[in-house]
Design an enzyme around this catalytic site. Sequence first.
Site, mmCIF file in Angstrom:
data_model
loop_
_atom_site.group_PDB
_atom_site.id
_atom_site.type_symbol
_atom_site.label_atom_id
_atom_site.label_comp_id
_atom_site.label_asym_id
_atom_site.label_seq_id
_atom_site.Cartn_x
_atom_site.Cartn_y
_atom_site.Cartn_z
ATOM 1 N N GLU A 35 0.871 -1.169 0.000
ATOM 2 C CA GLU A 35 0.000 0.000 0.000
ATOM 3 C C GLU A 35 0.914 1.227 0.000
ATOM 4 O OE1 GLU A 35 -2.716 0.281 3.303
ATOM 5 O OE2 GLU A 35 -3.516 2.169 2.533
ATOM 6 N N ARG A 261 5.999 -13.205 9.274
ATOM 7 C CA ARG A 261 6.599 -11.909 9.018
ATOM 8 C C ARG A 261 7.907 -11.771 9.782
ATOM 9 N NH1 ARG A 261 2.717 -7.980 8.905
ATOM 10 N NH2 ARG A 261 4.111 -6.322 9.518
ATOM 11 N N LYS A 271 4.722 0.254 9.306
ATOM 12 C CA LYS A 271 4.755 1.574 8.679
ATOM 13 C C LYS A 271 4.107 2.628 9.562
ATOM 14 C CE LYS A 271 3.209 -0.033 4.728
ATOM 15 N NZ LYS A 271 2.609 -0.157 3.409
HETATM 16 P P1 ATP Z 1 2.832 -2.476 7.762
HETATM 17 O O1 ATP Z 1 2.133 -3.208 8.878
HETATM 18 O O2 ATP Z 1 4.235 -2.123 8.043
HETATM 19 O O3 ATP Z 1 2.029 -1.331 7.209
HETATM 20 P P2 ATP Z 1 1.741 -3.998 5.707
HETATM 21 O O4 ATP Z 1 1.740 -5.476 5.637
HETATM 22 O O5 ATP Z 1 0.472 -3.336 6.079
HETATM 23 O O6 ATP Z 1 2.912 -3.556 6.622
HETATM 24 P P3 ATP Z 1 1.814 -3.610 2.921
HETATM 25 O O7 ATP Z 1 2.189 -2.401 2.182
HETATM 26 O O8 ATP Z 1 0.406 -4.066 2.864
HETATM 27 O O9 ATP Z 1 2.247 -3.338 4.398
HETATM 28 O O10 ATP Z 1 2.799 -4.809 2.628
HETATM 29 C C1 ATP Z 1 3.171 -5.259 1.361
HETATM 30 C C2 ATP Z 1 3.664 -6.673 1.484
HETATM 31 O O11 ATP Z 1 4.764 -6.760 2.395
HETATM 32 C C3 ATP Z 1 2.594 -7.593 2.021
HETATM 33 O O12 ATP Z 1 2.527 -8.727 1.197
HETATM 34 C C4 ATP Z 1 3.047 -7.941 3.396
HETATM 35 O O13 ATP Z 1 2.636 -9.211 3.763
HETATM 36 C C5 ATP Z 1 4.566 -7.824 3.298
HETATM 37 N N1 ATP Z 1 5.138 -7.490 4.609
HETATM 38 C C6 ATP Z 1 4.843 -6.423 5.379
HETATM 39 N N2 ATP Z 1 5.506 -6.473 6.545
HETATM 40 C C7 ATP Z 1 6.263 -7.599 6.512
HETATM 41 C C8 ATP Z 1 7.186 -8.218 7.424
HETATM 42 N N3 ATP Z 1 7.466 -7.668 8.601
HETATM 43 N N4 ATP Z 1 7.767 -9.363 7.050
HETATM 44 C C9 ATP Z 1 7.507 -9.904 5.847
HETATM 45 N N5 ATP Z 1 6.650 -9.386 4.944
HETATM 46 C C10 ATP Z 1 6.032 -8.249 5.266
HETATM 47 MG MG MG Z 2 -1.205 -2.785 5.220
#
Ligand code: ATP
Ligand code: MG
Length: 555
Positions: A35, A261, A271
């Site tokens: 995102e 993760r 984020k």
């Molecule tokens: P955040 O919680 O930091 O906002 P998010 O998962 O909401 O992370 P996205 O932008 O939706 O952020 O993530 C894009 C991709 O990165 C998704 O497929 C997510 O599963 C992966 N991802 C995010 N954080 C991690 C992590 N700590 N380890 C592995 N993969 C991750």
């Molecule tokens: Mg997200």
Amino acid sequence: MSTASTPASNFIRTIIDADLATGRHRSIVTRFPPEPNGYLHVGHAKSICLNFGLAEDYQGKCNLRFDDTNPEKESFEYAESIQEDVRWLGFQWDGDVKWASDYFEALYSFAVELINKGLAYVEDLSADEMRQYRGTLTEPGKNSPYRDRSISENLDLFARMRAGEFADGARVLRAKIDMASPNINLRDPAIYRIRRAHHIRTHDAWCIYPMYDYTHCISDALEGITHSICTLEFEDHRPLYDWVLDNVSVECHPRQYEFSRLELHYTITSKRKLLQLVNEKHVSGWDDPRMPTIQGMRRRGYTASGLREFAKRIGVSKSENSVDMAIMEGAIREDLEPCAPRVMAIINPLKVTISNFDGAQAREADFHPNAPELGKRVVPFGRELYIEADDFAEVPPAGWKRLTLGGEVRLRHSYVMRCDEVVKDASGHVVELKCSIDHATLGKNPEGRKVKGVIHFLSCEHAIPAEIRLYDRLFTVARPDADREVDFCNYLNPDSLKVVQGWVEVAVQDAAPETHYQFERLGYFCTDRRDHRPKDRLVFNRTVTLKDSWTKEQA
Ligand code: ATP
Ligand code: MG
């Protein structure tokens, strides 16, 4: 920088191998779906290396798709930084960047299809009421009074939602699944909401936006994704992913697979929380070298190949992936060791005056003992030198190999030097050493005695001033966000940044931003991307120390 080793096997590769062997797929298509609501962090780096890495290894494709369904939080600044980060890590997505918003019209039609099949309805209950009807983990939910609206009424209301007839939040479109399902995600989840927000790409064309769970699976299907890989918190959403694809007219039904993760000790990988650090000015920005963002790590001097190696080492599985910083630092060190030129720098100078300087010479030295291709430079010598204050002890501890009064050390790439006199200020601090050199020891061992210690030095006359930024862990505890009741900012390390005015060899004064060096005995350093200007203002970030200080301190 280092050469790629063969990929380690993991459960996803096993699945792909089987899918290719049985002919279920002829080639694979993965995607990385961030995102654009923040800068990418080290957890995303893991996901990028996995998704793009699989596509590379299997000669498949990987899409970069922005999940842009929350207009209030999204921006092109974030989207651009994400593209830059993916490329910097060494990957290229297939074709153009994709956006969930490319599919808004298709997503709308599929929602109409669900309504026509009696599988979606417009809900009038408020968010609070919906929560009450939803039930709990132990109690089933109950049906909304609006659940059995006629198809024609639903079609009419949904069209009017789109047309902007209703206030934000007044209605939602819900999938009609099962209010008694043990999986709460299947209790008639909302799939569209009304939100008057300016969208970065569709501007004000829409006042309704599709929800993540609904958007994601359809986007995957429209792109022909074969393996939709996400983190474990989406495991319970998989039945919804499958339900949507089973009930709309898409040709392909990707399979979702979940892995754990990454959590890196002494930092945070969210984020939202990283944004809080930026907004509250605990750091200088998203690319502050203490941040676990890709931009921050890059600015600090972590290399793309080192990060890829780190991703390889931590592996991919479903078990907890809580990783010590030592693993990251080990990967970065090993990546820099064979290729970073080695020079001398002084971060805490103590002045030395050479009493028998006359006739002393400069000497040429290799930039790297094992990489002659990195070339040589002259290491100047002078009447006045800087050495590291820590390298002198008036009262040395047992086993001391460095300089002490009456003792000798080798000056790196130069002479053997003896300390003859210690000069102190009024308060008794050592402010200068008077030393002499053995003129017969330039590039030669001294006659009749052994000198064990080697210290680095600079000639004062030739040394160039530099700002040197020394970083420590950003937090004082391994899991700063483990306790939800406590703001993680309470655990910020007040000493995470120390800026010193030091000195460097003249050989580095032309270095471009983002040039890596080893400062002998001090660590790996990198010229700052933002503030360093060749010849004019030298700014070095310490990427990592030479030895692993993490595990030792914790032992
Ligand atoms: P955040 O919680 O930091 O906002 P998010 O998962 O909401 O992370 P996205 O932008 O939706 O952020 O993530 C894009 C991709 O990165 C998704 O497929 C997510 O599963 C992966 N991802 C995010 N954080 C991690 C992590 N700590 N380890 C592995 N993969 C991750
Ligand atoms: Mg997200």
